[in-house]
Design a protein around this motif. Structure first.
Motif: not given
Ligand code: DAH
Length: 334
Positions: A181-183, A202-204, A216-218, A258-260, A279-282, A301-304
């Motif tokens: 959703v960030q992208i 979803y993950r296997r 679910h994630q936020i 990879p994205f932070t 998880g989070c980061g710049m 910054f982002a976090a999930g």
């Protein structure tokens, strides 16, 4: 042809008798009105008898006249009595049909409850909205680009493995995180950006007490001029304090996404134990470049984090599978 007094007398008596039985047999007000025309109207037999009176001798006329009058009055009275009876019956029927039995048991309406996953999402959103964030969403079926490539996830990254991701026959996939959703949001909007994006992922994974294939994630994303790791830390600390209702010890552990860059994992001390909560980061400059933002101007910054995890901690739920079992004995506790 001469008309005899006796004939007329008999005729009047007969009509009176006939009217009487007809009135008795009527059961609606409408047919009573029709009947009244038949027996008392201008074309009624009784009126015809009146008209033929002229053929009687003058001495007989008053007698038959009185007789006809008396018959008319009697029939009229019967009509009136019948009308009242029918009206009364109509009122009774209506009253009976409208009777309300206040002693009858009421209709049972079960009261629903908010599912702990939803209440956890609602609570997190409320906190971020209070910090000036806007809710954003994206599709659960994603392309490789939004789920991985634009998020700086190299082709050989383990997350892209068939073992971890549900790939669809058409080459699309079920998103493995809300980071996609960030992208999508950055592509469609210009900075400054502050979004909170809840959603299903979803993950296997092998399903066990702490893993579900659907969860679910936020996601949090903030992009602006001059944002630093301090802003990230402050935002997350405020969020966790509000979410858990008290100021708990929080620690940021260096990590890798990879994205932070830099990336961190956030642990929270809860009842004497360190729990990994997000998880989070710049935001990595490569990610900003992918959406056309100038990393020399903007930082972010982002976090999930996993909703189930937080819900489990907040409500002391021992097994993630309880959240999906639809067991009312469990759900009614919330
Ligand atoms: N997408 C990561 C996951 O699913 C979580 C995450 C980590 C999201 C760091 C972020 C972030 O936005 O900056 O495990």
């Amino acid at each position: 042809m001469t008309i005899l007094l006796e004939d007329l007398e008999a005729e009047v008596a007969k009509l009176k008798q006939e009217a009487s039985s007809a009135i008795a047999a009527v059961d609606t007000l409408a047919s009573l009105d029709e009947l009244k025309v038949t027996y008392l109207g201008k074309k009624s037999q009784l009126s015809q008898v009146s008209r033929s009176m002229g053929q009687l001798s003058a001495s007989d006329r008053p007698r038959i006249g009185a007789l006809i009058n008396e018959a008319k009055v009697a029939i009229q009275e019967q009509f009136e009595r019948k009308r009242q009876d029918l009206q009364q019956a109509q009122i009774q029927t209506q009253l009976a049909s409208e009777t309300l039995d206040v002693t009858m048991p009421g209709v049972y309406r079960p009261i629903g409850r908010v599912h702990p996953i939803n209440s956890t999402i609602d609570r997190a959103i409320d906190i971020f909205v209070g910090l000036g964030y806007t809710v954003a969403t994206g599709p659960e079926m994603e392309t490789d680009y939004y789920n991985f490539e634009a998020l700086n996830t190299p082709p050989d990254h383990p997350a892209r493995d068939m073992q971890d991701t549900f790939y669809l026959p058409d080459g699309n996939l079920l998103r493995t995180h809300t980071s996609s959703v960030q992208i999508r949001y950055m592509e469609a909007n210009e900075p400054p950006i502050r979004i909170v994006a809840p959603g299903r992922c979803y993950r296997r994974d092998e399903v066990d007490a702490t893993h579900a294939a659907v969860f679910h994630q936020i996601e949090i994303l903030a992009i602006d001029e001059g944002l630093t790791f301090t802003d990230l830390k402050g935002t997350i600390e405020i969020f966790l304090e509000e979410m858990f209702g008290e100021e708990l010890p929080v620690r940021f552990r260096a990590s890798y996404f990879p994205f932070t860059e830099p990336s961190a994992e956030v642990d929270l001390q809860w009842r004497g134990r360190w729990l990994e909560v997000m998880g989070c980061g710049m935001v990595d400059p490569n990610v900003l470049k992918k959406v056309g933002y100038d990393p020399e101007v903007y930082t972010g910054f982002a976090a999930g984090f996993g909703v189930e995890r937080i819900a489990q901690v907040l409500h002391q739920i021992d097994d993630i599978r309880r959240l999906y079992a639809s067991d009312l004995r469990f759900l009614r506790q919330f």
